[in-house]
Scaffold this motif. Structure first.
Motif, PDB file in Angstrom:
ATOM      1  N   ARG A 110       0.823  -1.205   0.000  1.00  0.00           N
ATOM      2  CA  ARG A 110       0.000   0.000   0.000  1.00  0.00           C
ATOM      3  C   ARG A 110       0.861   1.259   0.000  1.00  0.00           C
ATOM      4  N   ASP A 111       2.110   1.076   0.357  1.00  0.00           N
ATOM      5  CA  ASP A 111       3.062   2.182   0.394  1.00  0.00           C
ATOM      6  C   ASP A 111       4.407   1.622  -0.058  1.00  0.00           C
ATOM      7  N   LEU A 112       5.026   2.266  -1.033  1.00  0.00           N
ATOM      8  CA  LEU A 112       6.301   1.761  -1.561  1.00  0.00           C
ATOM      9  C   LEU A 112       7.410   1.814  -0.519  1.00  0.00           C
ATOM     10  N   ASP A 113       7.224   2.628   0.514  1.00  0.00           N
ATOM     11  CA  ASP A 113       8.231   2.672   1.582  1.00  0.00           C
ATOM     12  C   ASP A 113       8.229   1.394   2.409  1.00  0.00           C
ATOM     13  N   GLU A 114       7.182   0.574   2.244  1.00  0.00           N
ATOM     14  CA  GLU A 114       7.139  -0.712   2.940  1.00  0.00           C
ATOM     15  C   GLU A 114       8.112  -1.709   2.323  1.00  0.00           C
ATOM     16  N   LEU A 115       8.506  -1.463   1.087  1.00  0.00           N
ATOM     17  CA  LEU A 115       9.385  -2.393   0.379  1.00  0.00           C
ATOM     18  C   LEU A 115      10.836  -2.204   0.819  1.00  0.00           C
ATOM     19  N   PRO A 116      11.658  -3.237   0.622  1.00  0.00           N
ATOM     20  CA  PRO A 116      13.074  -3.121   1.027  1.00  0.00           C
ATOM     21  C   PRO A 116      13.798  -1.968   0.336  1.00  0.00           C
ATOM     22  N   LEU A 117      13.365  -1.620  -0.880  1.00  0.00           N
ATOM     23  CA  LEU A 117      13.996  -0.537  -1.631  1.00  0.00           C
ATOM     24  C   LEU A 117      12.930   0.451  -2.068  1.00  0.00           C
ATOM     25  N   GLY A 118      13.079   1.726  -1.679  1.00  0.00           N
ATOM     26  CA  GLY A 118      12.119   2.753  -2.057  1.00  0.00           C
ATOM     27  C   GLY A 118      12.198   3.069  -3.540  1.00  0.00           C
ATOM     28  N   VAL A 119      11.088   3.568  -4.083  1.00  0.00           N
ATOM     29  CA  VAL A 119      11.043   3.818  -5.523  1.00  0.00           C
ATOM     30  C   VAL A 119      11.998   4.932  -5.941  1.00  0.00           C
ATOM     31  N   TRP A 120      12.141   5.970  -5.104  1.00  0.00           N
ATOM     32  CA  TRP A 120      13.061   7.050  -5.448  1.00  0.00           C
ATOM     33  C   TRP A 120      14.494   6.544  -5.479  1.00  0.00           C
ATOM     34  N   GLN A 121      14.841   5.720  -4.474  1.00  0.00           N
ATOM     35  CA  GLN A 121      16.197   5.173  -4.429  1.00  0.00           C
ATOM     36  C   GLN A 121      16.454   4.266  -5.639  1.00  0.00           C
ATOM     37  N   LEU A 122      15.439   3.481  -6.005  1.00  0.00           N
ATOM     38  CA  LEU A 122      15.585   2.621  -7.171  1.00  0.00           C
ATOM     39  C   LEU A 122      15.798   3.434  -8.438  1.00  0.00           C
ATOM     40  N   CYS A 123      14.927   4.434  -8.651  1.00  0.00           N
ATOM     41  CA  CYS A 123      14.994   5.225  -9.886  1.00  0.00           C
ATOM     42  C   CYS A 123      16.307   5.991  -9.993  1.00  0.00           C
ATOM     43  N   MET A 124      16.700   6.637  -8.896  1.00  0.00           N
ATOM     44  CA  MET A 124      17.930   7.423  -8.944  1.00  0.00           C
ATOM     45  C   MET A 124      19.162   6.528  -9.045  1.00  0.00           C
ATOM     46  N   GLY A 125      19.144   5.397  -8.328  1.00  0.00           N
ATOM     47  CA  GLY A 125      20.265   4.470  -8.423  1.00  0.00           C
ATOM     48  C   GLY A 125      20.392   3.876  -9.817  1.00  0.00           C
TER      49      GLY A 125
END
Length: 222
Positions: A110-125
């Motif tokens: 329900r919230d991407l922050d619940e995942l081991p890797l956040g979406v912003w960190q994924l996209c920028m990385g």
């Protein structure tokens, strides 16, 4: 170049296969869109995942058209393999995003922050990782109408173009590496804000270098 064409086709096929496989196992309704804060703001059909392979195919066709335009207009054989390499990197980036959001749907996040890797960190990385090889490839680009660091000064001279692509390529690779570091250290959208600052500074420095190089080669100090 044949290997790059095969790689691009394989990535598009893998995207379609992943979407179809996900459709077999996911529930009929999945999180279909997330807001800037990472929270689900819309649910939709699992078949919306087919948007990813359709978008990748469209992107591949668009890049093929730009590549043909650049090679035909400039008659520069060095440009085509670099453009095809860029296409493969871009498709790989999109595939990573597809797999990430497919995983989020499977996890019913329900919230991407619940995942081991956040979406912003994924996209920028992922973006930073993409820009490193792209920067290393830039010096191979001949002067063309579709790709490379293009500004007023680089388009005035082949020599300025060559020197500027070398400099801008190194800057892009370094900026990509710094973006990865920011993605690892900064939370949420702060990593995207840091990346925006990094690439803005990079563009200003690249432009200043091209301008200074143009005047230096003409015998002027400025």
């Amino acid at each position: 170049m044949k290997k790059l064409r095969i790689a691009a086709g394989a990535l598009c096929a893998l995207s379609l296969a992943a979407a179809l496989a996900a459709a077999l196992f996911l529930p009929d309704e999945i999180p279909a869109h997330y807001g800037l804060g990472g929270e689900v703001d819309r649910y939709g059909s699992k078949y919306e995942l087919l948007i990813f392979p359709a978008f990748m195919l469209l992107s591949r066709l668009l890049m093929a058209g730009l590549t043909r335009l650049a090679v035909t207009a400039e008659k520069d054989d060095a440009t085509e393999p670099v453009m095809r390499f860029v296409t493969v990197l871009m498709l790989l980036f999109f595939l990573v995003l597809q797999l990430y959001f497919t995983y989020a749907a499977a996890a019913e996040a329900r919230d991407l922050d619940e995942l081991p890797l956040g979406v912003w960190q994924l996209c920028m990385g992922a973006m930073g990782a993409l820009f490193i090889p792209l920067g290393l490839a830039m010096p191979r680009l001949g002067r063309n109408s579709a790709a490379g660091f293009r500004c007023k000064w680089t388009l005035l001279s082949d020599e300025v173009w060559t020197l500027s692509q070398r400099f801008a390529g190194r800057m892009l690779a370094a900026s990509g590496a710094l973006t990865i570091v920011c993605a690892a250290l900064l939370p949420g959208a702060w990593s995207a804000a840091a990346a925006a600052v990094i690439f803005t500074v990079m563009f200003i420095v690249d432009n200043a270098y091209a301008r200074r190089t143009y005047f230096r080669l003409r015998g002027f100090e400025d």
